[in-house]
Design an enzyme around this catalytic site. Sequence first.
Site, PDB file in Angstrom:
ATOM      1  N   GLY A  52       0.800  -1.195   0.033  1.00  0.00           N
ATOM      2  CA  GLY A  52       0.067  -0.028   0.028  1.00  0.00           C
ATOM      3  C   GLY A  52       0.962   1.292   0.007  1.00  0.00           C
ATOM      4  O   GLY A  52       1.977   0.997   0.139  1.00  0.00           O
ATOM      5  N   ILE A  92      -7.857  -0.918   6.309  1.00  0.00           N
ATOM      6  CA  ILE A  92      -8.827  -0.306   5.407  1.00  0.00           C
ATOM      7  C   ILE A  92      -9.882   0.486   5.974  1.00  0.00           C
ATOM      8  O   ILE A  92      -9.920   0.711   7.088  1.00  0.00           O
ATOM      9  CB  ILE A  92      -9.509  -1.747   4.674  1.00  0.00           C
ATOM     10  N   ASP A 134     -16.070   3.636   5.388  1.00  0.00           N
ATOM     11  CA  ASP A 134     -16.718   4.786   6.194  1.00  0.00           C
ATOM     12  C   ASP A 134     -18.331   4.815   6.058  1.00  0.00           C
ATOM     13  O   ASP A 134     -18.810   4.490   4.814  1.00  0.00           O
ATOM     14  CB  ASP A 134     -16.086   6.060   5.618  1.00  0.00           C
ATOM     15  N   GLN A 157     -13.425  10.291  14.039  1.00  0.00           N
ATOM     16  CA  GLN A 157     -13.809  11.149  12.859  1.00  0.00           C
ATOM     17  C   GLN A 157     -15.038  10.720  12.391  1.00  0.00           C
ATOM     18  O   GLN A 157     -15.452   9.603  12.564  1.00  0.00           O
ATOM     19  CB  GLN A 157     -12.771  10.700  11.600  1.00  0.00           C
ATOM     20  N   PHE A 158     -15.888  11.889  11.876  1.00  0.00           N
ATOM     21  CA  PHE A 158     -17.236  11.873  11.375  1.00  0.00           C
ATOM     22  C   PHE A 158     -17.247  10.513  10.471  1.00  0.00           C
ATOM     23  O   PHE A 158     -16.477  10.481   9.509  1.00  0.00           O
ATOM     24  CB  PHE A 158     -17.780  13.028  10.898  1.00  0.00           C
ATOM     25  N   TYR A 193     -13.280   2.561  12.077  1.00  0.00           N
ATOM     26  CA  TYR A 193     -11.893   2.777  12.017  1.00  0.00           C
ATOM     27  C   TYR A 193     -11.415   3.453  13.101  1.00  0.00           C
ATOM     28  O   TYR A 193     -10.308   3.092  13.584  1.00  0.00           O
ATOM     29  CB  TYR A 193     -11.713   3.474  10.593  1.00  0.00           C
ATOM     30  N   PRO A 232      -0.580   8.474  11.414  1.00  0.00           N
ATOM     31  CA  PRO A 232      -0.224   9.298  10.328  1.00  0.00           C
ATOM     32  C   PRO A 232      -1.440  10.079  10.435  1.00  0.00           C
ATOM     33  O   PRO A 232      -2.843   9.697  11.181  1.00  0.00           O
ATOM     34  CB  PRO A 232      -0.386   8.536   9.379  1.00  0.00           C
TER      35      PRO A 232
HETATM   36  N1  CAA Z   1     -19.040  16.935  10.349  1.00  0.00           N
HETATM   37  C1  CAA Z   1     -20.076  17.346  10.692  1.00  0.00           C
HETATM   38  N2  CAA Z   1     -21.341  16.865   9.589  1.00  0.00           N
HETATM   39  C2  CAA Z   1     -21.006  16.366   8.662  1.00  0.00           C
HETATM   40  C3  CAA Z   1     -19.494  15.621   8.312  1.00  0.00           C
HETATM   41  C4  CAA Z   1     -18.748  16.252   9.113  1.00  0.00           C
HETATM   42  N3  CAA Z   1     -17.383  15.780   9.013  1.00  0.00           N
HETATM   43  N4  CAA Z   1     -19.709  15.115   6.900  1.00  0.00           N
HETATM   44  C5  CAA Z   1     -21.190  14.875   6.664  1.00  0.00           C
HETATM   45  N5  CAA Z   1     -21.694  15.686   7.623  1.00  0.00           N
HETATM   46  C6  CAA Z   1     -23.280  15.750   7.486  1.00  0.00           C
HETATM   47  C7  CAA Z   1     -23.583  16.013   6.212  1.00  0.00           C
HETATM   48  O1  CAA Z   1     -23.560  17.566   5.928  1.00  0.00           O
HETATM   49  C8  CAA Z   1     -24.942  15.605   6.214  1.00  0.00           C
HETATM   50  O2  CAA Z   1     -25.707  16.569   7.020  1.00  0.00           O
HETATM   51  P1  CAA Z   1     -27.432  16.814   6.567  1.00  0.00           P
HETATM   52  O3  CAA Z   1     -28.060  15.608   6.727  1.00  0.00           O
HETATM   53  O4  CAA Z   1     -27.762  17.748   7.298  1.00  0.00           O
HETATM   54  O5  CAA Z   1     -27.574  17.147   5.010  1.00  0.00           O
HETATM   55  C9  CAA Z   1     -24.944  14.440   6.840  1.00  0.00           C
HETATM   56  O6  CAA Z   1     -23.795  14.466   7.777  1.00  0.00           O
HETATM   57  C10 CAA Z   1     -24.990  13.023   6.026  1.00  0.00           C
HETATM   58  O7  CAA Z   1     -23.834  13.097   5.420  1.00  0.00           O
HETATM   59  P2  CAA Z   1     -23.924  12.504   4.030  1.00  0.00           P
HETATM   60  O8  CAA Z   1     -25.002  13.019   3.205  1.00  0.00           O
HETATM   61  O9  CAA Z   1     -22.421  12.997   3.317  1.00  0.00           O
HETATM   62  O10 CAA Z   1     -23.896  11.133   4.306  1.00  0.00           O
HETATM   63  P3  CAA Z   1     -23.286   9.918   3.480  1.00  0.00           P
HETATM   64  O11 CAA Z   1     -23.826   8.815   4.359  1.00  0.00           O
HETATM   65  O12 CAA Z   1     -23.356  10.085   2.286  1.00  0.00           O
HETATM   66  O13 CAA Z   1     -21.496   9.955   3.824  1.00  0.00           O
HETATM   67  C11 CAA Z   1     -19.441   9.755   5.190  1.00  0.00           C
HETATM   68  C12 CAA Z   1     -20.950  10.110   5.089  1.00  0.00           C
HETATM   69  C13 CAA Z   1     -19.391   8.546   4.778  1.00  0.00           C
HETATM   70  C14 CAA Z   1     -19.083   9.946   6.469  1.00  0.00           C
HETATM   71  C15 CAA Z   1     -19.025  10.724   4.170  1.00  0.00           C
HETATM   72  O14 CAA Z   1     -19.175  11.948   4.416  1.00  0.00           O
HETATM   73  C16 CAA Z   1     -17.350  10.402   4.251  1.00  0.00           C
HETATM   74  O15 CAA Z   1     -16.994   9.684   3.242  1.00  0.00           O
HETATM   75  N6  CAA Z   1     -16.639  11.363   4.919  1.00  0.00           N
HETATM   76  C17 CAA Z   1     -15.408  11.129   4.986  1.00  0.00           C
HETATM   77  C18 CAA Z   1     -14.903  10.359   6.205  1.00  0.00           C
HETATM   78  C19 CAA Z   1     -13.395  10.628   6.406  1.00  0.00           C
HETATM   79  O16 CAA Z   1     -12.697  11.704   6.588  1.00  0.00           O
HETATM   80  N7  CAA Z   1     -12.821   9.344   6.301  1.00  0.00           N
HETATM   81  C20 CAA Z   1     -11.218   9.493   6.301  1.00  0.00           C
HETATM   82  C21 CAA Z   1     -10.787   8.664   5.444  1.00  0.00           C
HETATM   83  S1  CAA Z   1      -9.014   8.628   5.455  1.00  0.00           S
HETATM   84  C22 CAA Z   1      -8.459   7.896   6.621  1.00  0.00           C
HETATM   85  O17 CAA Z   1      -9.064   7.172   7.479  1.00  0.00           O
HETATM   86  C23 CAA Z   1      -6.752   7.625   6.723  1.00  0.00           C
HETATM   87  C24 CAA Z   1      -6.412   8.199   7.997  1.00  0.00           C
HETATM   88  O18 CAA Z   1      -6.073   7.270   8.915  1.00  0.00           O
HETATM   89  C25 CAA Z   1      -6.622   9.609   8.454  1.00  0.00           C
END
Ligand code: CAA
Length: 248
Positions: free
Chosen positions: A15, A92, A95, A148-149, A154, A184
Site C-alpha cells: 500500500g 482499510i 466509512d 472522525q465523522f 476505523y 499518520p
Molecule cells: N462533520 C459534520 N457533519 C458532517 C460531516 C462532518 N465531517 N460530514 C458529513 N456531515 C453531515 C452532512 O453535511 C449531512 O448533513 P445533513 O443530513 O444535514 O445534510 C450528514 O452529515 C450526512 O452526510 P452525507 O450525506 O455525506 O452522508 P453519507 O452517508 O453520504 O456520507 C460519510 C457520510 C461516509 C461520513 C462521508 O461524508 C465521508 O466519506 N466522509 C469522509 C470521512 C473521512 O474523513 N474518512 C477518512 C478516510 S482517510 C483515513 O481514514 C486515513 C486516516 O487514517 C486519516
Amino acid sequence: MAGKRRVALVTGGTGGIGRETCRQLAAAGLRVVAADLPGDDARQQDFALAMQGHDVSFVAMDVTDPAGCERAIAAISASHGPVDVLVNGAGITRDAVLRKMSRDQWDQVLSVNLDSVFTLCKLLAEGMCERGYGRIVNISSVNGQTGQFGQTNYAAAKAGMHGFTMALAREVARKGVTVNSVSPGYIRTAMTAAIPEDVKQQVLAMVPTGRIGEAADVARAVVFLCHEDAGYLTGVNLPVNGGLFISF
Ligand code: CAA
C-alpha cells in the site's frame, strides 16, 4: 548495522505507506518482506518496479486469516530467518455514519485493522522475546486519537491499537522488544484519494503545515522507531500529522 542483518515484516506492504516503509527500511540496511493480499498482475509489477534495487521481497498474506499468517511466517523464517521487526501497516476504511453502518463494515475494519495486530504479534513477539530483540510498530491514525465523522469502526480499531501498544510494550520491555505506534494524519494514498473532495478540503484547511502528508513522512518515523538504537523508546505514539492534532 553490525552483524546479521535484521529481518523486517511489513503488513499492508504494497500500500501507499507500506511500500515507502519497505523502501526506507531496506535503505536502512534491513532485509524486508512486504506482506499483502496478492492483488492483480499490474499491482504486483508496479510494486516490483518501485522496489527495484532494494532488498524487499513479497509474501502473499491475508491478515484476517491467522492460519495463513502462520504459514507465511514459517516460509519467511525458512527463507530469511526469524523476524526481528514487525510493522503492522495493514488497514482499510469502510466509512459510514453509524446509522448506516452494516455489521459487515464494522467486522471488516476491526478484523483487518485491529485483530490482525493481535494475530501477528502473537505469532512473532514470543520469538523476539526469546532472542532478546524486537521492534514492533503499529500504524494507527490521527482519527484513533480524535475520532472522525463516519468512522466509528476505523476510529475504534485505531484507538484500540494504542491500548494494545501500551499494554504489550509493558509485557515485553524487559526482553529487548519495543512496541510503539505511529499515527499518520492525512497522507497522499489511495485511502485518502477516496475521501469526498469537499471533506478533504475541509480537513486540509485545518492542517497547520498547509499540505497533505507524504508516505515518506510516515516511513521516516517508522524507521526511526525500528532502529537498533531506539531500545529505550517504547509504549509511545509518534504522530505524523502536520500539526492537525497537537497534544501532549
Ligand atoms: N462533520 C459534520 N457533519 C458532517 C460531516 C462532518 N465531517 N460530514 C458529513 N456531515 C453531515 C452532512 O453535511 C449531512 O448533513 P445533513 O443530513 O444535514 O445534510 C450528514 O452529515 C450526512 O452526510 P452525507 O450525506 O455525506 O452522508 P453519507 O452517508 O453520504 O456520507 C460519510 C457520510 C461516509 C461520513 C462521508 O461524508 C465521508 O466519506 N466522509 C469522509 C470521512 C473521512 O474523513 N474518512 C477518512 C478516510 S482517510 C483515513 O481514514 C486515513 C486516516 O487514517 C486519516
